[in-house]
Design a protein around this motif. Structure first.
Motif, PDB file in Angstrom:
ATOM      1  N   HIS A   1       1.947  -3.859  -1.087  1.00  0.00           N
ATOM      2  CA  HIS A   1       2.310  -4.347  -2.342  1.00  0.00           C
ATOM      3  C   HIS A   1       0.944  -4.001  -3.455  1.00  0.00           C
ATOM      4  O   HIS A   1       1.478  -4.689  -4.607  1.00  0.00           O
ATOM      5  CB  HIS A   1       2.105  -5.918  -2.153  1.00  0.00           C
ATOM      6  N   ARG A   2       0.383  -3.237  -3.271  1.00  0.00           N
ATOM      7  CA  ARG A   2      -0.487  -2.655  -4.219  1.00  0.00           C
ATOM      8  C   ARG A   2      -0.574  -1.183  -4.340  1.00  0.00           C
ATOM      9  O   ARG A   2      -0.157  -0.334  -3.372  1.00  0.00           O
ATOM     10  CB  ARG A   2      -1.991  -2.993  -4.007  1.00  0.00           C
ATOM     11  N   PRO A   3      -0.925  -0.617  -5.422  1.00  0.00           N
ATOM     12  CA  PRO A   3      -0.736   0.878  -5.467  1.00  0.00           C
ATOM     13  C   PRO A   3      -1.459   1.628  -4.700  1.00  0.00           C
ATOM     14  O   PRO A   3      -1.154   2.742  -3.994  1.00  0.00           O
ATOM     15  CB  PRO A   3      -0.886   1.369  -6.967  1.00  0.00           C
ATOM     16  N   GLU A   4      -2.916   1.332  -4.503  1.00  0.00           N
ATOM     17  CA  GLU A   4      -3.838   1.966  -3.444  1.00  0.00           C
ATOM     18  C   GLU A   4      -3.289   1.783  -2.109  1.00  0.00           C
ATOM     19  O   GLU A   4      -3.653   2.935  -1.350  1.00  0.00           O
ATOM     20  CB  GLU A   4      -5.026   1.334  -3.726  1.00  0.00           C
ATOM     21  N   LEU A   5      -2.684   0.824  -1.748  1.00  0.00           N
ATOM     22  CA  LEU A   5      -2.198   0.535  -0.469  1.00  0.00           C
ATOM     23  C   LEU A   5      -0.731   1.584  -0.052  1.00  0.00           C
ATOM     24  O   LEU A   5      -1.069   2.220   0.998  1.00  0.00           O
ATOM     25  CB  LEU A   5      -1.756  -0.800  -0.044  1.00  0.00           C
ATOM     26  N   ARG A   6      -0.055   1.662  -1.037  1.00  0.00           N
ATOM     27  CA  ARG A   6       1.020   2.547  -1.034  1.00  0.00           C
ATOM     28  C   ARG A   6       0.483   4.165  -0.784  1.00  0.00           C
ATOM     29  O   ARG A   6       0.878   5.037  -0.249  1.00  0.00           O
ATOM     30  CB  ARG A   6       1.861   2.487  -2.247  1.00  0.00           C
ATOM     31  N   ALA A   7      -0.600   4.551  -1.998  1.00  0.00           N
ATOM     32  CA  ALA A   7      -1.021   5.928  -1.796  1.00  0.00           C
ATOM     33  C   ALA A   7      -1.665   6.188  -0.682  1.00  0.00           C
ATOM     34  O   ALA A   7      -1.563   7.247  -0.200  1.00  0.00           O
ATOM     35  CB  ALA A   7      -1.757   5.922  -3.037  1.00  0.00           C
ATOM     36  N   TRP A   8      -2.402   5.090   0.021  1.00  0.00           N
ATOM     37  CA  TRP A   8      -2.986   5.456   1.086  1.00  0.00           C
ATOM     38  C   TRP A   8      -2.059   5.656   2.354  1.00  0.00           C
ATOM     39  O   TRP A   8      -2.079   6.787   3.173  1.00  0.00           O
ATOM     40  CB  TRP A   8      -4.197   4.421   1.609  1.00  0.00           C
TER      41      TRP A   8
ATOM     42  N   ALA B   1      12.121  -9.816  -5.034  1.00  0.00           N
ATOM     43  CA  ALA B   1      12.721  -9.567  -3.601  1.00  0.00           C
ATOM     44  C   ALA B   1      11.965  -8.235  -3.049  1.00  0.00           C
ATOM     45  O   ALA B   1      11.506  -8.328  -1.976  1.00  0.00           O
ATOM     46  CB  ALA B   1      14.265  -9.489  -3.272  1.00  0.00           C
ATOM     47  N   ASN B   2      12.149  -7.470  -3.896  1.00  0.00           N
ATOM     48  CA  ASN B   2      11.327  -5.909  -3.335  1.00  0.00           C
ATOM     49  C   ASN B   2       9.882  -6.183  -3.402  1.00  0.00           C
ATOM     50  O   ASN B   2       9.291  -5.743  -2.450  1.00  0.00           O
ATOM     51  CB  ASN B   2      11.518  -4.895  -4.691  1.00  0.00           C
ATOM     52  N   ALA B   3       9.335  -7.173  -4.253  1.00  0.00           N
ATOM     53  CA  ALA B   3       7.748  -7.191  -4.231  1.00  0.00           C
ATOM     54  C   ALA B   3       7.545  -8.055  -2.734  1.00  0.00           C
ATOM     55  O   ALA B   3       6.543  -7.843  -2.326  1.00  0.00           O
ATOM     56  CB  ALA B   3       7.329  -8.024  -5.393  1.00  0.00           C
ATOM     57  N   GLY B   4       8.484  -9.231  -2.680  1.00  0.00           N
ATOM     58  CA  GLY B   4       8.212  -9.814  -1.324  1.00  0.00           C
ATOM     59  C   GLY B   4       8.363  -9.008  -0.026  1.00  0.00           C
ATOM     60  O   GLY B   4       7.257  -9.078   0.964  1.00  0.00           O
ATOM     61  N   PHE B   5       9.349  -7.917  -0.037  1.00  0.00           N
ATOM     62  CA  PHE B   5       9.243  -6.960   1.155  1.00  0.00           C
ATOM     63  C   PHE B   5       7.940  -6.311   1.038  1.00  0.00           C
ATOM     64  O   PHE B   5       7.424  -6.128   2.336  1.00  0.00           O
ATOM     65  CB  PHE B   5      10.687  -6.105   0.761  1.00  0.00           C
ATOM     66  N   LEU B   6       7.681  -5.648   0.173  1.00  0.00           N
ATOM     67  CA  LEU B   6       6.411  -4.588   0.046  1.00  0.00           C
ATOM     68  C   LEU B   6       5.162  -5.498   0.401  1.00  0.00           C
ATOM     69  O   LEU B   6       4.149  -4.939   1.368  1.00  0.00           O
ATOM     70  CB  LEU B   6       6.236  -4.246  -1.353  1.00  0.00           C
ATOM     71  N   GLU B   7       4.869  -6.917   0.290  1.00  0.00           N
ATOM     72  CA  GLU B   7       3.865  -7.657   0.680  1.00  0.00           C
ATOM     73  C   GLU B   7       4.037  -7.880   2.078  1.00  0.00           C
ATOM     74  O   GLU B   7       3.011  -7.729   2.838  1.00  0.00           O
ATOM     75  CB  GLU B   7       3.877  -8.860  -0.100  1.00  0.00           C
ATOM     76  N   ARG B   8       5.196  -7.991   2.586  1.00  0.00           N
ATOM     77  CA  ARG B   8       5.313  -8.175   4.145  1.00  0.00           C
ATOM     78  C   ARG B   8       4.939  -7.119   4.783  1.00  0.00           C
ATOM     79  O   ARG B   8       4.565  -7.188   6.017  1.00  0.00           O
ATOM     80  CB  ARG B   8       6.835  -8.620   4.463  1.00  0.00           C
TER      81      ARG B   8
END
Length: 440
Positions: A13-20, A2-9
């Protein structure tokens, strides 16, 4: 799962996107804490021995000078970064400059107004310059169907991080004894240090997780050329080539106009509330309210862009800004001012974040730093005409209410220009340029 689904929405959902996106959390501390607190400290402490009007004039001059420096430097530095493949190194250089200047603000004491202005200018140049190269990384890490969500989530994280730090710093300034501090002056100086530490620490993931985009040379370029000369050559070429990216240029013009209205609302809200007799606590509360309301609504704008498209979502935000100007015109009580703060928080981050992501899809990625340098220049100078109109309307009508209502012209004109932007044509032109370079 469920957490992965939220991050995708939400586009994280990818480390580089979160880091950016986390760099929004990092640098927004400067915009929230330093931009809001420094002017008060400068006038009341660093420049306390002169009339407030003189201090205000010096502060305004320094702010303008910093904007001019970054406006002059960023386009050519962006061209150099694209040619040399050093976007992250450029970001790091401006980051170090801004962090060092902000931390050094701890040394500002009574009468140190010249030191204060130099550090404030360097801090502004550092943060504004770093954002040019930060935003230029967006089209390299996010696909076209992800870019709106990634951009709006960055804004949401910026609101959350800066809001938390600003709330803690304001509490320390108002209640220094609770934190074992002798007075509000020391608490204010430590607030500047906290911004520097926050900014530096939360920038680390970007440098670890976001890859440097591959270097792409034009047909007439070689790997061993003088980077400064190539930078100026590319800059001249980009000016000429803007005619080939008509839709991106039209979007820039629309952004310049409607963002001037947004910045006018941001800058004039507190003076307007003060003029109406609202207490300082209400103004501080409204400022924090904008920060925290902006978190879910920035994410909501990212979701709306999936359903309506970024352009229509921005237009919806501009329509709500028209409601805001009418609300501000008729405002009389503290309750009205809080309602105004909620409305601003609903649209401020979303419209600016989608402007960034829409522009990212309409430029060739191998020239992203150059184009985002222009975007940054337009963003910084989108705060000239609104305050000027505000001052003119007050001088003409004698009423700030009329002045705040007049800002509606920026949202109407900017929206009208945006309506003429053909997004698909703009994206097609950018992708054709990339394909032509690859084929060459």
């Amino acid at each position: 799962m469920a957490n992965a689904g939220f991050l995708e929405r939400v586009g994280l959902h990818r480390p580089e996107l979160r880091a950016w996106a986390l760099y929004d959390w990092a640098n927004s501390a400067f915009w929230a804490t330093v931009i809001q607190i420094f002017p008060v400290y400068f006038i009341s402490v660093a420049h306390a021995d002169v009339r407030p009007a003189t201090a205000n004039a010096h502060y305004a001059t320094a702010t303008t000078a910093a904007m001019v420096v970054i406006a002059v430097l960023s386009p050519v530095l962006g061209a150099i970064a694209d040619y040399a493949g050093i976007k992250k190194k450029m970001l790091a250089a401006f980051l170090v400059l801004g962090v060092a200047a902000t931390a050094a603000m701890f040394a500002i004491q009574r009468g140190d107004w010249k030191l204060a202005l130099v550090l404030y200018m360097l801090g502004n140049i550092g943060v504004a310059g770093s954002i040019v190269f930060y935003e230029s990384l967006l089209p390299h890490i996010a696909r076209e169907d992800e870019v709106d969500r990634v951009s709006t989530s960055g804004y949401a994280l910026g609101y959350l991080g800066s809001g938390l730090l600003m709330a803690a710093n304001l509490l320390a300034i108002q209640k220094p004894g609770w934190f074992g501090l002798p007075d509000a002056g020391v608490a204010t100086r430590l607030a500047f240090v906290s911004v520097a530490v926050w900014w530096l620490v939360f920038s680390i993931p970007l440098f670890r997780r976001v890859p440097e985009p591959p270097r792409r040379l034009e047909a007439d370029e070689g790997p061993g050329q003088n980077v400064v000369r190539v930078g100026f050559t590319r800059l001249r070429e980009t000016f000429r080539e803007l005619r080939g990216y008509k839709q991106a240029a039209l979007l820039l013009l629309a952004f310049l106009v409607y963002n001037d209205g947004i910045n006018t609302i941001i800058r004039m809200a507190a003076p307007y509330g003060t003029e109406l007799g609202l207490p300082p606590t209400a103004l501080i509360g409204a400022l924090l309210l904008v920060q925290f309301v902006g978190i879910p609504f920035a994410i909501l704008f990212g979701q709306m862009a999936r359903w309506l498209g970024a352009k229509r979502s921005i237009l919806l935000g501009l329509a709500l800004y028209l409601v805001i100007t009418v609300t501000a015109y008729s405002m009389k009580t503290m309750t009205h001012f809080m309602i105004l703060a909620i409305l601003v928080g609903m649209v401020q981050g979303g419209t600016q974040a989608l402007s960034r992501s829409l522009f990212a899809t309409m430029i060739p990625r191998h020239k992203s730093a150059e184009f985002f340098a222009f975007f940054g220049v337009f963003e910084k100078f989108a705060s000239i005409f609104g305050p000027a109109l505000f001052a003119f309307m007050i001088a003409t009508t004698g009423s700030s209410r009329t002045a705040i209502l007049a800002t509606a012209v920026f949202f109407i004109a900017g929206g009208a220009i945006l309506l003429r932007v053909d997004v698909e044509e703009g994206r097609r032109a950018a992708r054709e340029a990339e394909a032509h370079l690859a084929a060459g």
